[in-house]
Design an enzyme around this catalytic site. Structure first.
Site, PDB file in Angstrom:
ATOM      1  N   ASP A  51      22.272  42.481   5.352  1.00 48.92           N
ATOM      2  CA  ASP A  51      20.898  42.570   5.087  1.00 48.92           C
ATOM      3  C   ASP A  51      20.683  43.883   4.341  1.00 48.92           C
ATOM      4  O   ASP A  51      21.656  44.831   4.171  1.00 48.92           O
ATOM      5  CB  ASP A  51      20.020  42.780   6.214  1.00 48.92           C
ATOM      6  CG  ASP A  51      20.493  43.582   7.617  1.00 48.92           C
ATOM      7  OD1 ASP A  51      21.165  44.696   7.116  1.00 48.92           O
ATOM      8  OD2 ASP A  51      20.346  42.927   8.663  1.00 48.92           O
ATOM      9  N   ASP A  53      18.001  47.280   3.739  1.00 51.46           N
ATOM     10  CA  ASP A  53      17.223  48.191   4.235  1.00 51.46           C
ATOM     11  C   ASP A  53      16.761  49.132   2.840  1.00 51.46           C
ATOM     12  O   ASP A  53      17.516  49.809   2.188  1.00 51.46           O
ATOM     13  CB  ASP A  53      17.802  49.072   5.359  1.00 51.46           C
ATOM     14  CG  ASP A  53      18.026  48.079   6.557  1.00 51.46           C
ATOM     15  OD1 ASP A  53      17.423  47.202   6.639  1.00 51.46           O
ATOM     16  OD2 ASP A  53      18.853  48.512   7.203  1.00 51.46           O
ATOM     17  N   ASP A 140      23.331  58.290  11.539  1.00 49.73           N
ATOM     18  CA  ASP A 140      24.226  58.370  12.446  1.00 49.73           C
ATOM     19  C   ASP A 140      25.688  59.076  11.810  1.00 49.73           C
ATOM     20  O   ASP A 140      25.917  60.193  12.153  1.00 49.73           O
ATOM     21  CB  ASP A 140      24.539  57.305  13.512  1.00 49.73           C
ATOM     22  CG  ASP A 140      24.638  55.973  12.582  1.00 49.73           C
ATOM     23  OD1 ASP A 140      24.597  56.085  11.513  1.00 49.73           O
ATOM     24  OD2 ASP A 140      24.656  55.034  13.393  1.00 49.73           O
TER      25      ASP A 140
HETATM   26  P1  ATP Z   1      25.094  46.737  10.294  1.00 51.88           P
HETATM   27  O1  ATP Z   1      26.133  46.342   9.135  1.00 51.88           O
HETATM   28  O2  ATP Z   1      25.944  46.373  11.593  1.00 51.88           O
HETATM   29  O3  ATP Z   1      23.809  46.248  10.053  1.00 51.88           O
HETATM   30  P2  ATP Z   1      24.130  49.171   9.741  1.00 51.88           P
HETATM   31  O4  ATP Z   1      24.658  50.467   9.355  1.00 51.88           O
HETATM   32  O5  ATP Z   1      23.134  48.607   8.804  1.00 51.88           O
HETATM   33  O6  ATP Z   1      25.155  48.262  10.157  1.00 51.88           O
HETATM   34  P3  ATP Z   1      21.575  49.339  11.360  1.00 51.88           P
HETATM   35  O7  ATP Z   1      21.382  49.128  12.866  1.00 51.88           O
HETATM   36  O8  ATP Z   1      21.352  48.021  10.663  1.00 51.88           O
HETATM   37  O9  ATP Z   1      23.136  49.548  10.909  1.00 51.88           O
HETATM   38  O10 ATP Z   1      21.080  50.576  10.940  1.00 51.88           O
HETATM   39  C1  ATP Z   1      20.613  50.739   9.594  1.00 51.88           C
HETATM   40  C2  ATP Z   1      20.945  52.434   9.348  1.00 51.88           C
HETATM   41  O11 ATP Z   1      20.039  52.913  10.211  1.00 51.88           O
HETATM   42  C3  ATP Z   1      22.327  52.622   9.600  1.00 51.88           C
HETATM   43  O12 ATP Z   1      23.058  52.455   8.544  1.00 51.88           O
HETATM   44  C4  ATP Z   1      22.019  54.171   9.916  1.00 51.88           C
HETATM   45  O13 ATP Z   1      21.938  55.045   8.659  1.00 51.88           O
HETATM   46  C5  ATP Z   1      20.579  54.102  10.600  1.00 51.88           C
HETATM   47  N1  ATP Z   1      20.765  54.141  12.189  1.00 51.88           N
HETATM   48  C6  ATP Z   1      20.824  53.187  12.889  1.00 51.88           C
HETATM   49  N2  ATP Z   1      20.817  53.228  14.022  1.00 51.88           N
HETATM   50  C7  ATP Z   1      20.834  54.504  14.141  1.00 51.88           C
HETATM   51  C8  ATP Z   1      21.012  55.398  15.400  1.00 51.88           C
HETATM   52  N3  ATP Z   1      21.060  54.937  16.689  1.00 51.88           N
HETATM   53  N4  ATP Z   1      20.930  56.678  15.199  1.00 51.88           N
HETATM   54  C9  ATP Z   1      20.913  57.183  13.882  1.00 51.88           C
HETATM   55  N5  ATP Z   1      20.976  56.420  12.843  1.00 51.88           N
HETATM   56  C10 ATP Z   1      20.765  55.027  13.027  1.00 51.88           C
HETATM   57 MG    MG Z   2      22.018  46.787   8.828  1.00 48.67          MG
END
Ligand code: ATP
Ligand code: MG
Length: 438
Positions: A51, A53, A140
Site C-alpha cells: 500500500d 502511505d 523504526d
Molecule cells: P509493510 O510492508 O508490512 O506494510 P511498512 O514498513 O509499510 O511495512 P507499516 O506498519 O505499514 O509498515 O508502517 C508504515 C511506516 O510507519 C513504517 O515504514 C515506519 O516508518 C512507520 N512505523 C510503523 N510502525 C512503527 C512503529 N511501531 N514504530 C515506529 N515507526 C513505525
Molecule cells: Mg505499509
C-alpha cells in the site's frame, strides 16, 4: 542526503494512480507531499508495495479541505484516509517530538484504538506535529524512513536508510533499547522485515531482543493479534518462526506452545509447526487464500493435545477431554494474543475432527465429508501424518475417500476392518432373544 531521480529506481509508473492523485493534489495546494515508509522501501528494492502511505505538512483539517473523499481517523494521532473505492491512501501529517512518544505510538495503524483495547488514556499532547526530519527520526528502522518527494522525484534520506537498503541491513533509528521500550512491537517488526527481505539485523539492533522480549507481555492482546497475523501471513512464516525462536521471542507469543516444545520427547510438534508454516507460505506463493484459524489451530494443537492426554489419563472421555483442554489453552492464550470467536470456533472444529477421522464406520465418514470444516481439518490431518503424529494410512484413506464418486463411498467404508469389540448394534437390537445369557 538527497538522491536525485537519476540515482534511484523509483518510477511513477510503479506508483498506484490513486496515490499519485493524492500526491499531486497536495503538492498543487502548496503543501509538502511525499511517499514514505514501506512503499518507498519496497519500490527501491524493486518489489511491489502493499500500500502507499503519504506524508505532508498539511494539518488533518487542511487535508480534509483538499480531499472531499477524506475521513479523519485515530484519536491519539489523527490522520486522514482518502478513499477511492476499495483503495485507501493514508495521509499523515509530519510527526515530531520523539521523546514524548506514548508506548503505543502506532496503535492507530493497526486497529487497536478502534477496538477500544488501548489501556492508557489519550494524552493531551498526542497530536504533536513536527518537521520532516523529526518525522524521520521517530520511525523504526532506517530503511523505513525514506521519502519520495513528488515535487522533484528525489528520494530523501535523513538516517542512512539508502545505504542500509543496499547492504541488506536492518538498523534501528536511535538507541535500540530505548526504541524497543517505547514500543515493544518493534521487536516483532524487526524480525518480520528480516524474514521478508532476507536482511541481516545489525548487531546493536539485535542485541536487546533477548533481554527485552518480556516487554511483549505488556502489549494489548488485540494489537498482538494483528501483529501475529502480519508475522505469519506475510508469505515468510517458516523463516519468521525460526527467527522468533532464535531470538527467544516466540515464548512471549505462544507460551504454552513454547513449553510443549521444550517438554516433548518424540519431536512431532517440532516438525508439525514448521510444516504448517511452510504450507501456509506455499499457499500464499500460489495466490491461494489462507485461514488464520488453521494457523492458530496448528500453533496451539500440541498444548491442547498434551492437556487432553493428561485428562484422558485421569479417566475422562476423549471428546470431553479435548473440549476441556481447548477451553484451558485458549483461555490462557487470550491473555497474550486475543483470539476472536470467529477463529476459536473453527479451531475447535478442526481439533475435534481429528478425533472423528479415526471413526470411519457406518455413516460417520460420508457425514464428516459434508462438514464445512472438512477441508481444513483434512489438511491438518495430512500435516500430522507427515510429521509422524498420525497414521499415514488414515490420511491416505481420507484422501482416497474424497476422490471416489459418492455411490462408491459406502463400499470403502464396508471394506474397512470391523472395529474390534464393538457389537453390531442393529442386529442385536432386532434379536432381543439372542441377548439371553448363555
Ligand atoms: P509493510 O510492508 O508490512 O506494510 P511498512 O514498513 O509499510 O511495512 P507499516 O506498519 O505499514 O509498515 O508502517 C508504515 C511506516 O510507519 C513504517 O515504514 C515506519 O516508518 C512507520 N512505523 C510503523 N510502525 C512503527 C512503529 N511501531 N514504530 C515506529 N515507526 C513505525
Ligand atoms: Mg505499509
Amino acid at each position: 542526503m538527497i538522491i536525485p531521480r537519476a540515482g534511484h529506481p523509483i518510477s511513477r509508473t510503479l506508483i498506484s494512480d490513486n496515490a499519485l492523485k493524492v500526491l499531486y493534489r497536495l503538492r498543487d495546494a502548496g503543501f509538502a507531499s511525499l511517499l514514505v515508509g514501506g512503499c518507498v522501501r519496497d519500490l527501491m528494492l524493486g518489489h511491489e508495495p502493499k500500500d502507499f502511505d503519504v506524508v505532508t505538512d498539511a494539518k488533518p483539517e487542511q487535508i480534509q479541505e483538499v480531499f472531499r473523499n477524506a475521513r479523519l481517523i485515530g484519536r491519539r494521532f489523527r490522520l486522514a484516509h482518502v478513499h477511492f473505492g476499495r483503495e485507501i491512501i493514508e495521509v499523515a501529517t509530519f510527526r515530531g517530538n520523539p521523546s514524548a512518544q506514548p508506548v503505543n505510538p502506532d496503535a492507530e495503524h493497526d486497529g487497536a484504538i478502534q477496538e477500544g483495547k488501548v489501556r492508557r488514556a489519550p494524552a493531551a499532547d498526542a497530536n504533536v506535529f513536527g518537521t520532516q526530519e523529526e518525522d524521520a527520526l521517530r520511525r523504526d528502522f532506517t530503511i523505513n524512513a525514506l521519502y519520495y518527494n513528488i515535487c522533484d522525484f528525489a528520494v530523501m534520506d535523513y538516517v542512512g536508510g539508502a545505504q542500509d537498503l543496499n547492504a541488506g541491513v536492518l538498523r534501528m533509528i536511535g538507541d535500540p533499547q530505548l526504541r524497543y521500550r517505547e514500543d515493544p512491537v518493534r521487536m516483532l517488526r524487526v524480525v518480520r522485515f528480516a524474514a521478508k527481505l532476507g536482511f541481516m539485523i545489525e548487531a546493536a539492533t539485535a542485541a536487546p531482543l533477548r533481554s527485552l522480549g518480556y516487554l511483549l507481555l505488556e502489549v494489548p492482546p488485540a494489537r498482538m493479534f494483528e501483529e501475529v497475523l502480519k508475522l505469519f501471513h506475510g508469505g515468510y512464516a517458516a523463516e519468521t518462526y525460526e527467527l522468533l525462536r532464535s531470538h527467544d521471542l516466540f515464548r512471549y507469543l505462544f507460551p504454552a506452545t513454547d513449553q510443549s516444545l521444550a517438554s516433548e520427547s518424540d519431536g512431532f510438534p517440532r516438525v508439525l509447526l514448521p510444516k504448517a508454516l511452510e504450507s501456509t507460505d506455499a499457499r500464499l506463493a500460489e495466490g491461494k487464500p489462507v485461514n488464520p484459524a488453521f494457523l492458530f489451530a496448528a500453533f496451539l494443537w500440541e498444548p491442547v493435545r498434551q492437556q487432553m492426554e493428561r485428562l484422558t489419563g485421569e479417566g475422562m472421555k476423549e471428546q470431553d477431554a479435548l473440549r476441556h483442554a481447548a477451553d484451558e489453552v485458549l483461555h490462557d492464550q487470550q491473555r497474550h494474543i486475543s483470539v476472536p470467536k470467529r477463529l476459536s470456533f473453527p479451531m475447535r472444529e478442526i481439533w475435534e475432527m481429528q478425533l472423528r477421522f479415526t471413526r470411519r464406520q457406518g455413516r460417520s465418514a460420508p457425514r464428516l465429508l459434508e462438514h464445512k470444516r472438512f477441508r481444513a481439518a483434512y489438511d491438518f490431518l495430512v500435516l500430522r501424518a507427515q510429521s509422524g503424529a498420525a497414521d499415514p494410512e488414515l490420511a491416505e484413506w481420507w484422501t482416497r475417500f474424497q476422490e471416489v464418486p459418492p455411490d462408491g463411498r459406502m463400499d470403502m467404508v464396508r471394506a474397512l476392518a470391523p472395529v474390534a469389540g464393538r457389537p453390531k448394534r442393529r442386529r442385536s437390537r432386532r434379536r432381543p432373544a439372542a441377548r439371553a445369557p448363555d
